[in-house]
Design a protein around this motif. Structure first.
Motif, PDB file in Angstrom:
ATOM      1  N   LEU A 482       0.834  -1.203   0.000  1.00 37.47           N
ATOM      2  CA  LEU A 482       0.000   0.000   0.000  1.00 37.47           C
ATOM      3  C   LEU A 482       0.872   1.257   0.000  1.00 37.47           C
ATOM      4  CD1 LEU A 482      -2.811   1.314   0.202  1.00 37.47           C
ATOM      5  CD2 LEU A 482      -2.654   1.031   2.697  1.00 37.47           C
ATOM      6  N   TYR A 483       1.879   1.276   0.843  1.00 39.05           N
ATOM      7  CA  TYR A 483       2.763   2.448   0.908  1.00 39.05           C
ATOM      8  C   TYR A 483       3.543   2.627  -0.392  1.00 39.05           C
ATOM      9  CZ  TYR A 483       1.810   2.418   5.951  1.00 39.05           C
ATOM     10  OH  TYR A 483       1.196   2.455   7.166  1.00 39.05           O
ATOM     11  N   SER A 484       4.038   1.532  -0.947  1.00 34.40           N
ATOM     12  CA  SER A 484       4.818   1.650  -2.187  1.00 34.40           C
ATOM     13  C   SER A 484       3.924   2.085  -3.353  1.00 34.40           C
ATOM     14  CB  SER A 484       5.507   0.327  -2.509  1.00 34.40           C
ATOM     15  OG  SER A 484       4.573  -0.696  -2.799  1.00 34.40           O
ATOM     16  N   THR A 485       2.649   1.670  -3.340  1.00 32.34           N
ATOM     17  CA  THR A 485       1.716   2.106  -4.377  1.00 32.34           C
ATOM     18  C   THR A 485       1.465   3.609  -4.285  1.00 32.34           C
ATOM     19  OG1 THR A 485       0.644  -0.065  -4.414  1.00 32.34           O
ATOM     20  CG2 THR A 485      -0.613   1.790  -5.294  1.00 32.34           C
ATOM     21  N   LEU A 486       1.291   4.105  -3.076  1.00 36.18           N
ATOM     22  CA  LEU A 486       1.106   5.542  -2.890  1.00 36.18           C
ATOM     23  C   LEU A 486       2.367   6.315  -3.275  1.00 36.18           C
ATOM     24  CD1 LEU A 486      -0.838   5.444   0.490  1.00 36.18           C
ATOM     25  CD2 LEU A 486      -1.784   5.890  -1.783  1.00 36.18           C
ATOM     26  N   ALA A 487       3.519   5.725  -3.004  1.00 38.44           N
ATOM     27  CA  ALA A 487       4.774   6.372  -3.409  1.00 38.44           C
ATOM     28  C   ALA A 487       4.890   6.412  -4.934  1.00 38.44           C
ATOM     29  CB  ALA A 487       5.959   5.622  -2.801  1.00 38.44           C
ATOM     30  N   MET A 488       4.456   5.340  -5.598  1.00 36.00           N
ATOM     31  CA  MET A 488       4.443   5.334  -7.059  1.00 36.00           C
ATOM     32  C   MET A 488       3.558   6.444  -7.589  1.00 36.00           C
ATOM     33  SD  MET A 488       2.965   2.468  -9.738  1.00 36.00           S
ATOM     34  CE  MET A 488       3.681   1.091  -8.866  1.00 36.00           C
ATOM     35  N   LEU A 489       2.401   6.607  -6.977  1.00 35.30           N
ATOM     36  CA  LEU A 489       1.494   7.674  -7.385  1.00 35.30           C
ATOM     37  C   LEU A 489       2.166   9.035  -7.229  1.00 35.30           C
ATOM     38  CD1 LEU A 489      -1.263   8.864  -8.159  1.00 35.30           C
ATOM     39  CD2 LEU A 489      -1.928   8.641  -5.750  1.00 35.30           C
ATOM     40  N   GLY A 490       2.863   9.242  -6.140  1.00 40.12           N
ATOM     41  CA  GLY A 490       3.554  10.507  -5.930  1.00 40.12           C
ATOM     42  C   GLY A 490       4.575  10.793  -7.015  1.00 40.12           C
ATOM     43  N   ASP A 509      -2.640  -1.631 -11.721  1.00 40.86           N
ATOM     44  CA  ASP A 509      -2.294  -3.009 -11.337  1.00 40.86           C
ATOM     45  C   ASP A 509      -1.937  -3.075  -9.849  1.00 40.86           C
ATOM     46  OD1 ASP A 509      -2.599  -4.608 -13.649  1.00 40.86           O
ATOM     47  OD2 ASP A 509      -0.718  -3.859 -14.483  1.00 40.86           O
ATOM     48  N   ALA A 510      -1.109  -2.132  -9.399  1.00 42.65           N
ATOM     49  CA  ALA A 510      -0.667  -2.135  -8.001  1.00 42.65           C
ATOM     50  C   ALA A 510      -1.824  -1.885  -7.051  1.00 42.65           C
ATOM     51  CB  ALA A 510       0.429  -1.079  -7.803  1.00 42.65           C
ATOM     52  N   ILE A 511      -2.696  -0.926  -7.389  1.00 40.69           N
ATOM     53  CA  ILE A 511      -3.867  -0.673  -6.550  1.00 40.69           C
ATOM     54  C   ILE A 511      -4.745  -1.921  -6.490  1.00 40.69           C
ATOM     55  CG2 ILE A 511      -5.996   0.654  -6.325  1.00 40.69           C
ATOM     56  CD1 ILE A 511      -4.545   3.027  -7.617  1.00 40.69           C
ATOM     57  N   GLY A 512      -4.943  -2.548  -7.648  1.00 44.45           N
ATOM     58  CA  GLY A 512      -5.838  -3.697  -7.719  1.00 44.45           C
ATOM     59  C   GLY A 512      -5.378  -4.864  -6.867  1.00 44.45           C
ATOM     60  N   VAL A 513      -4.135  -5.302  -7.033  1.00 45.18           N
ATOM     61  CA  VAL A 513      -3.684  -6.490  -6.300  1.00 45.18           C
ATOM     62  C   VAL A 513      -3.500  -6.177  -4.815  1.00 45.18           C
ATOM     63  CG1 VAL A 513      -2.672  -7.605  -8.300  1.00 45.18           C
ATOM     64  CG2 VAL A 513      -1.252  -6.087  -6.912  1.00 45.18           C
ATOM     65  N   THR A 514      -3.122  -4.942  -4.496  1.00 41.83           N
ATOM     66  CA  THR A 514      -3.018  -4.564  -3.084  1.00 41.83           C
ATOM     67  C   THR A 514      -4.383  -4.592  -2.427  1.00 41.83           C
ATOM     68  OG1 THR A 514      -1.097  -3.159  -3.541  1.00 41.83           O
ATOM     69  CG2 THR A 514      -2.282  -2.748  -1.492  1.00 41.83           C
ATOM     70  N   THR A 515      -5.369  -4.035  -3.107  1.00 43.50           N
ATOM     71  CA  THR A 515      -6.736  -4.032  -2.577  1.00 43.50           C
ATOM     72  C   THR A 515      -7.254  -5.447  -2.398  1.00 43.50           C
ATOM     73  OG1 THR A 515      -7.174  -1.915  -3.677  1.00 43.50           O
ATOM     74  CG2 THR A 515      -9.086  -3.218  -2.989  1.00 43.50           C
ATOM     75  N   GLN A 516      -7.073  -6.277  -3.388  1.00 41.71           N
ATOM     76  CA  GLN A 516      -7.567  -7.648  -3.290  1.00 41.71           C
ATOM     77  C   GLN A 516      -6.904  -8.393  -2.136  1.00 41.71           C
ATOM     78  OE1 GLN A 516      -7.068  -9.238  -7.314  1.00 41.71           O
ATOM     79  NE2 GLN A 516      -9.220  -8.821  -7.751  1.00 41.71           N
ATOM     80  N   THR A 517      -5.618  -8.173  -1.937  1.00 39.06           N
ATOM     81  CA  THR A 517      -4.928  -8.819  -0.821  1.00 39.06           C
ATOM     82  C   THR A 517      -5.523  -8.384   0.512  1.00 39.06           C
ATOM     83  OG1 THR A 517      -2.863  -8.941  -2.086  1.00 39.06           O
ATOM     84  CG2 THR A 517      -2.700  -9.127   0.312  1.00 39.06           C
ATOM     85  N   ILE A 518      -5.717  -7.093   0.676  1.00 38.09           N
ATOM     86  CA  ILE A 518      -6.248  -6.567   1.934  1.00 38.09           C
ATOM     87  C   ILE A 518      -7.657  -7.101   2.189  1.00 38.09           C
ATOM     88  CG2 ILE A 518      -6.988  -4.447   3.098  1.00 38.09           C
ATOM     89  CD1 ILE A 518      -4.618  -3.054   1.643  1.00 38.09           C
ATOM     90  N   LEU A 519      -8.482  -7.140   1.158  1.00 37.10           N
ATOM     91  CA  LEU A 519      -9.848  -7.627   1.332  1.00 37.10           C
ATOM     92  C   LEU A 519      -9.891  -9.130   1.576  1.00 37.10           C
ATOM     93  CD1 LEU A 519     -11.581  -5.437  -1.392  1.00 37.10           C
ATOM     94  CD2 LEU A 519     -11.576  -5.084   1.089  1.00 37.10           C
TER      95      LEU A 519
END
Length: 572
Positions: A482-490, A509-519
């Motif tokens: 999650l943190y690395s995805t937000l850093a990518m966005l930055g 892609d990063a948002i999607g797989v991170t979200t699915q993992t968390i859920l």
């Protein structure tokens, strides 16, 4: 007994081993519904069980017959006495499928808000058939219902809404949505179909729509440009066009030809000319495109994702059951690690897709019942696009993976449903927004509305609630992702517009797989907390290793083979 006889007996055993009820054979779906609905699910268990049984047996055979060569929809432009009718002629099995689907109440339950999770459960089960000639109709009708309920004036709503909610297939009406024109598919702002006022609150539509699916619908929801309005999407109004006028005659539309599509071939799609077609405005004209996106396309994008998820589940059933009954070199191929790995891919991806899709359905229920926070609405707006993109990509990958398990048999249309599902998936990848359009929409929405802030808060809250010791390793990886995805966005935001566009798909892609993992972790925590036997910890470990752990090496994982065996068992 000859080898040929043995092989054929094994195939018969495979056919007989498949579930006769797609709902009762799907504990993950049942647990997910309990997770979101609790005991309120109880009154609808019979409805789901009936739908699961009908889909696995009667409707499955009917859908197979309807998709055979020679049985696809045909255009019937004239009646026997020369009247213009612009009708679509379907195989008799089309109506048999439709009667069962509408009898389930899948559209009727939309009369009051708060039933999206249940509605999507039915839609997921029906999509075990692929398109089957009706899934697009359901999605389009659902979006039209929302538009009429939420933005139409009383007269338009009261006239057009009731038949859309009728569960009687012989009396119901269903909807279609026509946006695409030949000069611009995703570029809706270039649309040129015009709308002219009659002076009595009705309008006349003129022009050509290029891709009109569910052309046999009773009500067409479409965009058109009133005169003297701005160029681009701001100038588009939203209208409902009845198929027939009050006297029963065809309402000013002319079908050029049916589309000869690769997939969804039992669904009639067409090119259509409108000549002074009578139309009624749906909501304020200056909000036409916004209402299309927020009410119609977002509905279709959720349902497209659920369709892909149902297809993935069916592909898993086909591949895993086949592997258990097909022998090669002296043992069932389910015993071979390469086959187990294919099934593990299928099991993990469909479980992840169920988690993300039903979470979004749950958010929509909260929004429509007035229980959502601003953060919930922001997360829904972000994830409905991310999830549509990701599930459609994974759907095609997973059907292809299942075909691989069946080997040469997997390419034979008459042998299994997989070739039909694969063809349908190609269409689902482009419907309701191509991959590029969705990814660009995500970065635009983030830039305009700051959706990532609400998303980060929501996902961290999910992670904070996971306390089972068996899940903590994956929690750490998910939080880091999650943190690395937000850093990518930055980094993308700092690099300018072209830079952001070039990397948009990587971000989604990063948002999607991170979200699915968390859920998945949130669901696993609930299942463990309720003492349920669940394969989800293994699913999560496999999914995380496959998508999130950059340093993961399966060759160095001593538990890899045992995990494959357990996931193979979970799939079968």
């Amino acid at each position: 007994m000859t080898n040929a006889t043995t092989g054929r007996q094994q195939l018969r055993q495979w056919e007989d081993s498949k579930p006769h009820n797609f709902f009762t054979a799907d504990p993950n779906l049942q647990n997910t519904l309990r997770y979101y609905l609790g005991d309120t699910l109880n009154p609808d268990l019979e409805r789901l069980t009936t739908a699961g049984a009908m889909t696995a047996t009667v409707l499955d055979a009917a859908a197979k017959m309807e998709d055979e060569i020679g049985n696809h929809p045909r255009l019937q432009r004239w009646s026997a006495i020369g009247e213009r009718v612009e009708q679509i002629e379907f195989h008799p099995q089309h109506d048999r499928i439709g009667q069962a689907i509408w009898r389930s109440g899948i559209m009727a339950m939309q009369a009051t808000p708060g039933h999206t999770v249940l509605q999507m459960a039915l839609f997921y089960l029906f999509n075990h058939l692929g398109e089957a000639g009706h899934m697009c109709s359901l999605a389009c009708t659902s979006g039209l219902i929302r538009a009429l309920q939420q933005v139409a004036d009383d007269g338009v709503r009261d006239h057009f809404l009731p038949p859309l909610l009728n569960p009687d297939y012989t009396k119901m009406q269903h909807g279609a949505q026509f946006l695409t024109e030949i000069q611009g598919g995703s570029d809706v702002g270039s649309n040129a179909v015009t709308a002219s006022p009659n002076g009595d609150g009705t309008w006349r539509i003129n022009g050509e729509k290029w891709f009109c699916s569910n052309i046999n619908a009773d009500q067409f929801l479409m965009t058109a440009r009133p005169h003297d309005t701005p160029d681009g999407t701001r100038g588009l109004g939203l209208f409902v066009v009845p198929r027939l006028l009050a006297d029963g005659s065809t309402n000013g539309f002319y079908i050029r030809r049916l589309k000869d599509k690769l997939g969804t071939r039992t669904l009639a799609s067409a090119e259509v000319d409108f000549v002074d077609a009578l139309a009624y405005p749906v909501g304020p004209l200056d909000r036409g495109f916004k209402n299309v996106v927020e009410l119609v396309l977002n509905t279709s994008r959720l349902m497209n994702a659920v369709a892909c998820t149902g297809i993935m589940r069916r592909a898993t059933i086909e591949a895993a059951s086949y592997a258990c009954h097909r022998t090669a070199f002296g043992q069932a191929i389910a015993a071979y690690p390469l086959v187990q790995e294919a099934v593990a891919d299928l099991v993990s991806e469909v479980t992840a897709a169920v988690a993300s899709s039903f979470y979004i359905a749950h958010l929509l229920d909260k929004i429509e019942t007035g229980q959502a926070s601003e953060g919930d609405s922001a997360v829904f707006r972000l994830l409905v696009n991310v999830n549509k993109y990701l599930t459609s990509v994974r759907g095609s990958e997973m059907v292809h993976r299942a075909i691989e398990v069946l080997g040469g048999n997997g390419a034979i249309e008459s042998f299994s449903i997989l070739p039909r599902l694969y063809r349908d998936m190609v269409v689902l990848e482009s419907w309701e927004g191509t991959h590029n359009v969705l990814c660009l929409q995500v970065i635009r929405d983030i830039a305009r509305f700051g959706l990532h802030e609400a998303y980060a808060t929501a996902m961290n809250q999910q992670l904070d609630a996971i306390h089972s010791p068996t899940l903590q390793s994956a929690v750490s990886v998910a939080r880091e992702s999650l943190y690395s995805t937000l850093a990518m966005l930055g980094r993308m935001q700092q690099g300018g517009d072209n830079f952001a566009q070039a990397h948009a798909r990587r971000l989604v892609d990063a948002i999607g797989v991170t979200t699915q993992t968390i859920l998945l972790l949130a669901e696993a925590q609930w299942e463990i907390g309720h003492g349920l036997t669940t394969p989800k910890p293994d699913v999560i470990t496999y999914f995380v290793n496959r998508h999130l752990r950059r340093d993961y090496d399966p060759l160095a994982d001593d538990g890899y083979l045992a995990r494959l065996e357990r996931l193979m068992a979970a799939g079968s």
